[in-house]
Motif scaffolding. Structure first.
Motif, PDB file in Angstrom:
ATOM      1  N   PRO A 199      -6.047  -0.002  29.425  1.00  0.00           N
ATOM      2  CA  PRO A 199      -4.933  -0.928  29.163  1.00  0.00           C
ATOM      3  C   PRO A 199      -4.299  -1.422  30.469  1.00  0.00           C
ATOM      4  O   PRO A 199      -4.344  -0.737  31.490  1.00  0.00           O
ATOM      5  N   THR A 200      -3.724  -2.621  30.417  1.00  0.00           N
ATOM      6  CA  THR A 200      -3.023  -3.177  31.578  1.00  0.00           C
ATOM      7  C   THR A 200      -1.566  -3.453  31.209  1.00  0.00           C
ATOM      8  O   THR A 200      -1.179  -3.318  30.050  1.00  0.00           O
ATOM      9  N   THR A 201      -0.799  -3.876  32.189  1.00  0.00           N
ATOM     10  CA  THR A 201       0.593  -4.270  31.960  1.00  0.00           C
ATOM     11  C   THR A 201       0.732  -5.786  31.844  1.00  0.00           C
ATOM     12  O   THR A 201       1.844  -6.296  31.771  1.00  0.00           O
ATOM     13  N   LEU A 202      -0.394  -6.504  31.820  1.00  0.00           N
ATOM     14  CA  LEU A 202      -0.343  -7.956  31.721  1.00  0.00           C
ATOM     15  C   LEU A 202       0.269  -8.403  30.397  1.00  0.00           C
ATOM     16  O   LEU A 202       0.068  -7.769  29.359  1.00  0.00           O
ATOM     17  N   LYS A 203       0.994  -9.518  30.455  1.00  0.00           N
ATOM     18  CA  LYS A 203       1.615 -10.094  29.256  1.00  0.00           C
ATOM     19  C   LYS A 203       0.817 -11.272  28.721  1.00  0.00           C
ATOM     20  O   LYS A 203       1.021 -11.703  27.597  1.00  0.00           O
ATOM     21  N   SER A 204      -0.097 -11.827  29.535  1.00  0.00           N
ATOM     22  CA  SER A 204      -0.907 -12.972  29.146  1.00  0.00           C
ATOM     23  C   SER A 204      -2.188 -12.963  29.977  1.00  0.00           C
ATOM     24  O   SER A 204      -2.226 -12.397  31.060  1.00  0.00           O
ATOM     25  N   VAL A 205      -3.231 -13.609  29.450  1.00  0.00           N
ATOM     26  CA  VAL A 205      -4.471 -13.750  30.208  1.00  0.00           C
ATOM     27  C   VAL A 205      -4.652 -15.174  30.716  1.00  0.00           C
ATOM     28  O   VAL A 205      -5.567 -15.443  31.484  1.00  0.00           O
ATOM     29  N   LYS A 206      -3.778 -16.073  30.317  1.00  0.00           N
ATOM     30  CA  LYS A 206      -3.896 -17.485  30.701  1.00  0.00           C
ATOM     31  C   LYS A 206      -3.737 -17.646  32.214  1.00  0.00           C
ATOM     32  O   LYS A 206      -2.747 -17.237  32.795  1.00  0.00           O
TER      33      LYS A 206
END
Length: 137
Positions: A115-122
């Protein structure tokens, strides 16, 4: 105990490294924006056949993972460790981490995810900042 093993593997693996920062394999970028063809990795680094962001968000809950595949192209059982970063379009680091695959047999593929802490992949791009393969003992 697991943390100690990971730290030991990472310390041991530091002796044989590919020091360059390279983009993750091109088919694994998080967005679908066409990208300029980059030079394919050679040697040990080519064993990382897939490294991508996987958006598993559902019902308003953000859940973005990194998913990877290693295929051991050497003739000996191997351990792998690599460092990575996720950057936005301006090159700002959004998050980074380290991954480990141990005891991969010759010709064998191993898969993993984290898992990552990213909120979006865009607009997010993955880079490999360090990569190591060592013989398993």
């Amino acid at each position: 105990m697991i943390v100690i093993v990971v730290v030991v593997v990472l310390v041991i693996a530091q002796g044989d490294s590919d020091e360059s920062t390279t983009p993750a394999p091109s088919e694994t970028t998080a967005d679908t924006t066409p990208r300029e063809k980059t030079q394919e990795p050679r040697g040990e680094r080519a064993d990382l056949t897939s490294f991508r962001l996987d958006d598993r968000s559902e019902a308003g809950i953000t859940s973005i993972w990194v998913a990877w595949t290693i295929k051991n192209s050497s003739g000996e059982q191997s351990d792998y460790s690599w460092d990575w970063e996720a950057v936005d379009a301006s090159g700002t680091r959004l998050t980074n981490g380290s991954q480990v695959a141990t005891d991969v047999q010759p010709g064998q593929a191993a898969r993993g995810e984290y898992p990552t802490t990213l909120k979006s992949v865009k607009g997010v791009k993955l880079n490999i900042t360090d990569f190591n393969r060592t013989a398993s003992h």
